[in-house]
Design a protein around this motif. Structure first.
Motif, PDB file in Angstrom:
ATOM      1  N   VAL A  29      31.169  54.473  38.031  1.00 49.70           N
ATOM      2  CA  VAL A  29      30.633  53.110  38.152  1.00 49.70           C
ATOM      3  C   VAL A  29      31.192  52.490  39.428  1.00 49.70           C
ATOM      4  N   PRO A  30      30.325  52.131  40.393  1.00 50.17           N
ATOM      5  CA  PRO A  30      30.813  51.526  41.639  1.00 50.17           C
ATOM      6  C   PRO A  30      31.625  50.259  41.376  1.00 50.17           C
ATOM      7  N   THR A  31      32.590  50.021  42.248  1.00 45.37           N
ATOM      8  CA  THR A  31      33.481  48.870  42.075  1.00 45.37           C
ATOM      9  C   THR A  31      32.703  47.560  41.999  1.00 45.37           C
ATOM     10  N   ARG A  32      31.679  47.400  42.839  1.00 48.60           N
ATOM     11  CA  ARG A  32      30.895  46.168  42.833  1.00 48.60           C
ATOM     12  C   ARG A  32      30.186  45.974  41.487  1.00 48.60           C
ATOM     13  N   ILE A  33      29.686  47.073  40.917  1.00 46.98           N
ATOM     14  CA  ILE A  33      29.015  46.990  39.614  1.00 46.98           C
ATOM     15  C   ILE A  33      30.012  46.627  38.520  1.00 46.98           C
ATOM     16  N   VAL A  34      31.217  47.177  38.603  1.00 43.82           N
ATOM     17  CA  VAL A  34      32.265  46.822  37.633  1.00 43.82           C
ATOM     18  C   VAL A  34      32.522  45.324  37.663  1.00 43.82           C
ATOM     19  N   GLY A  39      31.746  39.946  35.318  1.00 44.33           N
ATOM     20  CA  GLY A  39      31.232  38.582  35.408  1.00 44.33           C
ATOM     21  C   GLY A  39      30.230  38.287  34.311  1.00 44.33           C
ATOM     22  N   PHE A  40      29.336  39.235  34.046  1.00 40.50           N
ATOM     23  CA  PHE A  40      28.359  39.073  32.973  1.00 40.50           C
ATOM     24  C   PHE A  40      29.072  38.876  31.633  1.00 40.50           C
ATOM     25  N   GLY A  41      30.090  39.714  31.369  1.00 40.59           N
ATOM     26  CA  GLY A  41      30.847  39.580  30.128  1.00 40.59           C
ATOM     27  C   GLY A  41      31.548  38.238  30.029  1.00 40.59           C
ATOM     28  N   ALA A  42      32.054  37.740  31.167  1.00 42.34           N
ATOM     29  CA  ALA A  42      32.719  36.429  31.170  1.00 42.34           C
ATOM     30  C   ALA A  42      31.738  35.330  30.789  1.00 42.34           C
ATOM     31  N   GLY A  43      30.539  35.379  31.345  1.00 39.93           N
ATOM     32  CA  GLY A  43      29.537  34.372  31.008  1.00 39.93           C
ATOM     33  C   GLY A  43      29.155  34.412  29.541  1.00 39.93           C
ATOM     34  N   TYR A 211      35.731  38.609  40.203  1.00 43.53           N
ATOM     35  CA  TYR A 211      35.521  38.162  41.582  1.00 43.53           C
ATOM     36  C   TYR A 211      36.130  39.140  42.582  1.00 43.53           C
ATOM     37  N   GLU A 212      37.284  39.696  42.259  1.00 47.80           N
ATOM     38  CA  GLU A 212      37.945  40.635  43.165  1.00 47.80           C
ATOM     39  C   GLU A 212      37.054  41.844  43.453  1.00 47.80           C
ATOM     40  N   ARG A 213      36.288  42.273  42.432  1.00 49.73           N
ATOM     41  CA  ARG A 213      35.471  43.473  42.574  1.00 49.73           C
ATOM     42  C   ARG A 213      34.002  43.173  42.867  1.00 49.73           C
ATOM     43  N   GLY A 214      33.501  42.076  42.337  1.00 48.10           N
ATOM     44  CA  GLY A 214      32.083  41.766  42.512  1.00 48.10           C
ATOM     45  C   GLY A 214      31.785  40.731  43.566  1.00 48.10           C
ATOM     46  N   LYS A 215      32.826  40.057  44.106  1.00 43.77           N
ATOM     47  CA  LYS A 215      32.663  39.000  45.095  1.00 43.77           C
ATOM     48  C   LYS A 215      31.664  37.939  44.606  1.00 43.77           C
ATOM     49  N   GLN A 216      30.788  37.461  45.491  1.00 41.01           N
ATOM     50  CA  GLN A 216      29.904  36.346  45.113  1.00 41.01           C
ATOM     51  C   GLN A 216      28.939  36.711  43.991  1.00 41.01           C
ATOM     52  N   LEU A 217      28.601  37.966  43.871  1.00 41.39           N
ATOM     53  CA  LEU A 217      27.676  38.378  42.818  1.00 41.39           C
ATOM     54  C   LEU A 217      28.299  38.223  41.425  1.00 41.39           C
TER      55      LEU A 217
END
Length: 233
Positions: A29-34, A39-43, A211-217
């Motif tokens: 799983v790419p870091t950005r996807i992680v 973020g999705f789980g947080a929401g 945020y560390e892994r997904g940045k603005q996304l």
């Protein structure tokens, strides 16, 4: 028979933690996807706190009791996070394990509520059960991908999530037994405790991790997770 049903329900609802936690051992799983998944789980968790856990508590207990149990939940999370940091901080896995602690703080009271609902004969919504199952997937993938990247293999990850899932099953069984001991068991205190622990975990672990892994996304994914969970309530 009802006790076994409660245990089975608590285990089933949290089984996605184990399944999702092991997927990362075979699927990169790419870091950005992680970060996006975190973020999705947080929401989804923010929505659950606002529209599921807190309303559950406020129906049966006074607001000051809700606040008290939320603060107890914060204390439980901080204690668990401290123990994890002492045990895994030297391995660099403390952040990911903090999210696992949050899964326990979320899953155990949630399962306790399932058991209480079975004990009092309340109808458990299949939609809500499915929502719990699905929302656990990003909650498990995010820390597991991080831990796998630090050398954790399938056996070690499997043991970790099996303990969490079985613990939730036992909590559901205890919730059912609680209803046999008292007729005043609604799960409101467990709901408030879970809400407080989750809010602390979101701030300390999951949102910074995302945020560390997904940045603005990660922010976009958080809003999407919140909205989709809101639509399912």
């Amino acid at each position: 028979m009802e006790l076994l049903k409660a245990f089975g329900l608590g285990t089933l609802a949290q089984a996605s933690l184990l399944l999702a936690g092991l997927i990362v051992c075979w699927v990169k799983v790419p870091t950005r996807i992680v970060g996006i998944l975190a973020g999705f789980g947080a929401g989804a968790m923010i929505s659950a706190v606002a529209f599921d856990l807190l309303p559950e508590a406020e129906v049966h207990i006074a607001m000051w009791q809700t606040v008290l149990w939320m603060l107890i939940g914060v204390g439980v999370f901080l204690l668990g996070d401290y123990v994890v940091d002492k045990r895994f901080g030297s391995e660099g896995a403390g952040g990911a394990m903090g999210i696992v602690v949050g899964s326990v703080v979320d899953g155990v009271p949630e399962s306790l509520i399932f058991g209480i609902q079975i004990g009092i004969g309340a109808t458990i919504s299949p939609t809500f059960l499915a929502a719990v199952f699905v929302s656990n997937i990003p909650q498990a993938i995010a820390p597991s991908a991080d831990l796998a990247g630090r050398g954790w293999g399938p056996a070690r990850l499997g043991r970790l999530w099996v303990m969490v899932v079985l613990g939730c099953g036992v909590a559901a069984g205890l919730g059912y037994l609680l209803t046999t001991a008292t007729s005043d068991a609604y799960g409101e205190r467990a709901a408030a405790l879970a809400a407080g622990g989750l809010l602390a975990m979101l701030t300390n672990s999951l949102i910074p991790f995302a945020y560390e892994r997904g940045k603005q996304l990660a922010g976009v994914a958080t809003v999407v997770g919140f909205c989709l969970t809101l639509l399912g309530t």
